[in-house]
Design a protein around this motif. Structure first.
Motif, PDB file in Angstrom:
ATOM      1  N   ASN A 197      89.943 -34.973 -26.485  1.00 19.75           N
ATOM      2  CA  ASN A 197      89.137 -35.268 -25.246  1.00 19.75           C
ATOM      3  C   ASN A 197      88.410 -33.748 -24.860  1.00 19.75           C
ATOM      4  N   ASN A 244      90.412 -43.199 -29.011  1.00 21.13           N
ATOM      5  CA  ASN A 244      89.626 -42.740 -28.044  1.00 21.13           C
ATOM      6  C   ASN A 244      88.052 -43.117 -28.183  1.00 21.13           C
ATOM      7  N   SER A 291      90.243 -37.926 -18.903  1.00 22.09           N
ATOM      8  CA  SER A 291      91.181 -38.514 -19.871  1.00 22.09           C
ATOM      9  C   SER A 291      92.198 -37.659 -20.373  1.00 22.09           C
ATOM     10  N   SER A 292      92.032 -36.251 -20.561  1.00 21.19           N
ATOM     11  CA  SER A 292      93.314 -35.306 -20.966  1.00 21.19           C
ATOM     12  C   SER A 292      94.243 -35.251 -19.954  1.00 21.19           C
ATOM     13  N   ALA A 305      85.954 -36.811 -20.205  1.00 22.22           N
ATOM     14  CA  ALA A 305      86.608 -36.027 -21.090  1.00 22.22           C
ATOM     15  C   ALA A 305      87.853 -35.147 -20.530  1.00 22.22           C
ATOM     16  N   ASN A 308      93.128 -45.162 -20.503  1.00 23.40           N
ATOM     17  CA  ASN A 308      93.799 -44.797 -21.841  1.00 23.40           C
ATOM     18  C   ASN A 308      94.692 -45.859 -22.137  1.00 23.40           C
ATOM     19  N   HIS A 343      84.676 -41.981 -26.364  1.00 19.53           N
ATOM     20  CA  HIS A 343      83.887 -40.910 -26.927  1.00 19.53           C
ATOM     21  C   HIS A 343      82.462 -41.229 -26.574  1.00 19.53           C
TER      22      HIS A 343
END
Length: 356
Positions: free
Chosen positions: A100, A257, A283-284, A280, A70, A261
């Motif tokens: 995400n 992002n 990343s969050s 997903a 990130n 994606h």
């Protein structure tokens, strides 16, 4: 995974963004050009990270992937912190988390589900990620609750924010230790069982020296285009009547992002849904447990600490996103309709943020 990154388009978009910034073109055009450039350089950074990680070995490579995963969002947020746009910073963090969990995961499940009727992945890994996200939500809720129910001075708010940020970073480091050292083989085994290959198994196309040089170059490019884009946000919000919370939560978050994606969606369409979920949700987790706390400390060293107190709508958005994402992935099986449900929630939140 990132073969869509054209070197010529990367250079062209970067140069056009630079010309727009230094020649003083219309702010809207500058924003569009820099946003497109951010997408390409973020993808370039991701590819460079994967190549360096290949030569670094599994443990260090995993750490590099986690650290630079990130990087674009972190760099953009640092420039927002420098400008004192703390509300937009927290909105962009919120947007990255819900983006995400709802947009990236939703599109991945939907695209993969259209091609494969049912897709399966490891339940254990999904459960661990879900539990970590709940911890992150609790950590973000507590400061807001205390601030709104008790008389807390600015100094006490700063202390609370720094302590919570430190605890979250500790939790993130512990997760890296768990996933890459103490239980690395276990998690690799379950990934192999559900996917047939490791999620981070990518081909390398560059030499070791070239990979390191490109990683440094990509990071510098991200820093430049992020600064150019951030410089246009005040004008964009005023010109189009957009709130800082909407710009941060949706425009900035989606742009930062974009490269990730595409990676998650392409993997889902190859029936590697476990890797998509890992991208997903992982990343969050990184945003909540690492990026947000780091920004608190970055602001502290600039002399004006950003608190970790999020607004009610931001907390509700994060809580709802974690709840539905955990509900959908907890059985280790997905389909296109579950992906559609995530996208529906994302659209509802988007409309709500727009009208704030």
């Amino acid at each position: 995974m990132r073969n869509w990154i054209s070197p010529s388009l990367l250079v062209i978009t970067f140069i056009l963004s630079a010309l727009g910034h230094y020649a003083g073109w219309d702010p809207t055009l500058q924003f569009i050009l820099s946003a497109i450039a951010v997408i390409f350089v973020a993808g370039f950074l991701g590819k460079a990270t994967e190549n360096v990680a290949h030569y670094a070995g599994q443990r260090l490579g995993g750490f590099l992937n986690a650290t630079f995963g990130n990087a674009a969002e972190l760099i953009i947020a640092i420039f927002l912190v420098r400008e004192g746009l703390y509300d937009m910073v927290k909105a962009s963090l919120t947007g990255s988390i819900i983006g995400n969990l709802l947009l990236v995961l939703g599109l991945s499940l939907f695209a993969g589900g259209l091609k494969f009727k049912v897709q399966n992945f490891n339940v254990t890994l999904a459960g661990l990620n879900g539990s970590l996200m709940i911890v992150a939500v609790i950590a973000l809720f507590i400061p807001a609750v205390f601030l709104n129910t008790h008389s807390i001075t600015a100094s006490e708010t700063t202390t609370l924010s720094l302590v919570v940020a430190g605890i979250l970073i500790f939790s993130y480091i512990a997760w890296l230790l768990f996933s890459m050292i103490t239980h690395k083989k276990y998690l690799s085994d379950v990934a192999d069982a559900s996917q047939g290959e490791l999620p981070h198994g990518h081909e390398t196309h560059w030499s070791k020296r070239k990979s390191i040089v490109f990683l440094i170059l990509a990071t510098v490019m991200v820093a430049f285009v992020s600064e150019w884009m951030v410089g246009t946000l005040d004008t964009i919000t005023a010109r189009f009547g957009l709130s800082e919370i909407f710009v941060g939560a949706f425009l900035v978050a989606i742009i930062g992002n974009a490269a990730e994606h595409s990676a998650a969606i392409l993997l889902a369409m190859k029936n590697k849904i476990g890797a998509s979920v890992e991208i997903a949700v992982g990343s969050s987790l990184q945003i909540a447990l690492f990026v947000a706390p780091v920004l608190v400390f970055v602001s502290y060293f600039t002399g004006n600490t950003m608190d970790i107190v999020f607004t009610t709508i931001e907390l509700v958005a994060i809580g709802v996103s974690v709840f539905i994402a955990k509900s959908i992935i907890q059985d280790g099986s997905t389909n296109w309709y579950e992906g559609l449900l995530l996208l529906v929630v994302y659209i509802i939140l988007g409309v709500s943020f727009y009208l704030v």
